[in-house]
Design an enzyme around this catalytic site. Structure first.
Site, short mmCIF file in Angstrom:
data_model
loop_
_atom_site.label_atom_id
_atom_site.label_comp_id
_atom_site.label_asym_id
_atom_site.label_seq_id
_atom_site.Cartn_x
_atom_site.Cartn_y
_atom_site.Cartn_z
N ASP A 135 -2.08 0.08 7.77
CA ASP A 135 -1.01 1.15 7.97
C ASP A 135 -0.18 0.66 8.80
O ASP A 135 0.89 2.09 9.21
CB ASP A 135 -1.40 2.79 8.25
CG ASP A 135 -2.52 3.02 6.86
OD1 ASP A 135 -2.47 2.29 5.81
OD2 ASP A 135 -2.86 4.11 6.84
N ASN A 192 0.81 -1.36 0.26
CA ASN A 192 0.02 -0.28 0.18
C ASN A 192 1.20 1.42 0.08
O ASN A 192 2.20 0.79 0.36
CB ASN A 192 -0.67 0.04 0.56
CG ASN A 192 -2.08 0.94 1.21
OD1 ASN A 192 -2.38 1.38 0.14
ND2 ASN A 192 -1.90 1.92 2.38
N SER A 243 4.73 6.65 2.19
CA SER A 243 5.48 5.21 2.53
C SER A 243 4.62 3.97 1.70
O SER A 243 3.40 4.09 1.87
CB SER A 243 4.99 4.61 3.92
OG SER A 243 5.88 6.60 5.22
N HIS A 256 1.05 5.04 1.22
CA HIS A 256 0.30 6.21 2.54
C HIS A 256 0.47 7.48 2.85
O HIS A 256 2.33 7.56 3.11
CB HIS A 256 0.46 5.61 3.35
CG HIS A 256 -0.15 5.90 4.90
ND1 HIS A 256 -1.42 5.96 4.59
CD2 HIS A 256 -0.10 6.81 6.04
CE1 HIS A 256 -2.28 6.56 5.97
NE2 HIS A 256 -1.31 7.10 6.54
#
Ligand code: GRF
Length: 186
Positions: A143, A105, A134, A107
């Site tokens: 996260d 992912n 990040s 973020h």
């Protein structure tokens, strides 16, 4: 064993990170763009590029039932790595388990700072001197998985959440493809 170079990108909206991932693919191929919003702008872009797409409305569906449909679409395209890019839906533990260690992912904060929403406003009100983004591995905790790379930039006098967001977004578009190209080789 699935080929990690076959990547699905999951989006919910405009998909600017997804476009960057498609345009800067070197060691992987985006073989599917999927969305929990059939009208997501990014889906139309991918379709116009000839990239296979899948769109299903997630609203009103039990979490895991929806995730099983996404999973089936990934299976159909022999996906080996999933890249979440502005995918605004919490994934079921079942789905996270299926893709453990194989789902990334992006973020918009310097994790572990500011998981969740409103990251830029939170960085500004904390008086931080830098912000950034990040790329991390997805785990059950929001996260919070292993960080694979960050891009950091100074916060300038007069910055607003919007001005910071614009600069960080440009950095996201460089960071995510770089990390994904590395990730599929590791
Ligand atoms: C990006 O800021 C990303 O970091 C966050 O959601 C936003 C998605 O934007 N997870 P886009 O759809 O990639 O343009």
């Amino acid at each position: 064993m699935r080929d990690p170079r076959r990547v699905a990108v999951l989006i919910s909206g405009r998909g600017s990170n997804m476009r960057a991932l498609v345009e800067q693919a070197r060691d992987y191929e985006v073989v599917l763009v999927a969305s929990n919003k059939p009208s997501a702008e990014g889906l139309a872009w991918a379709r116009a590029r000839g990239i296979p797409t899948w769109g299903g409305e997630s609203k009103g569906q039990p979490r895991e039932a929806f995730d099983r449909q996404v999973n089936a679409a990934c299976d159909d395209h022999r996906v080996g790595t999933i890249a979440l890019a502005g995918f605004m839906r919490i994934l079921s533990p079942w789905f996270v388990e299926q893709w453990r260690g194989r789902m990334l992912n992006i973020h918009p904060s310097l994790l572990p700072k500011y998981p969740g929403l409103d990251t830029h406003a939170r960085a500004l009100s904390a008086g931080d001197s830098s912000g950034g983004c990040s790329v991390h591995i997805v785990t059950e905790e929001l996260d919070a998985g292993e960080v694979l790379g960050r891009s950091e930039m100074p916060i300038l006098t007069g910055d607003t959440p919007q001005s910071l967001e614009e600069r960080v977004l440009a950095a996201e578009h460089a960071l995510y493809p770089r990390i994904l190209n590395e990730f599929v080789n590791r």
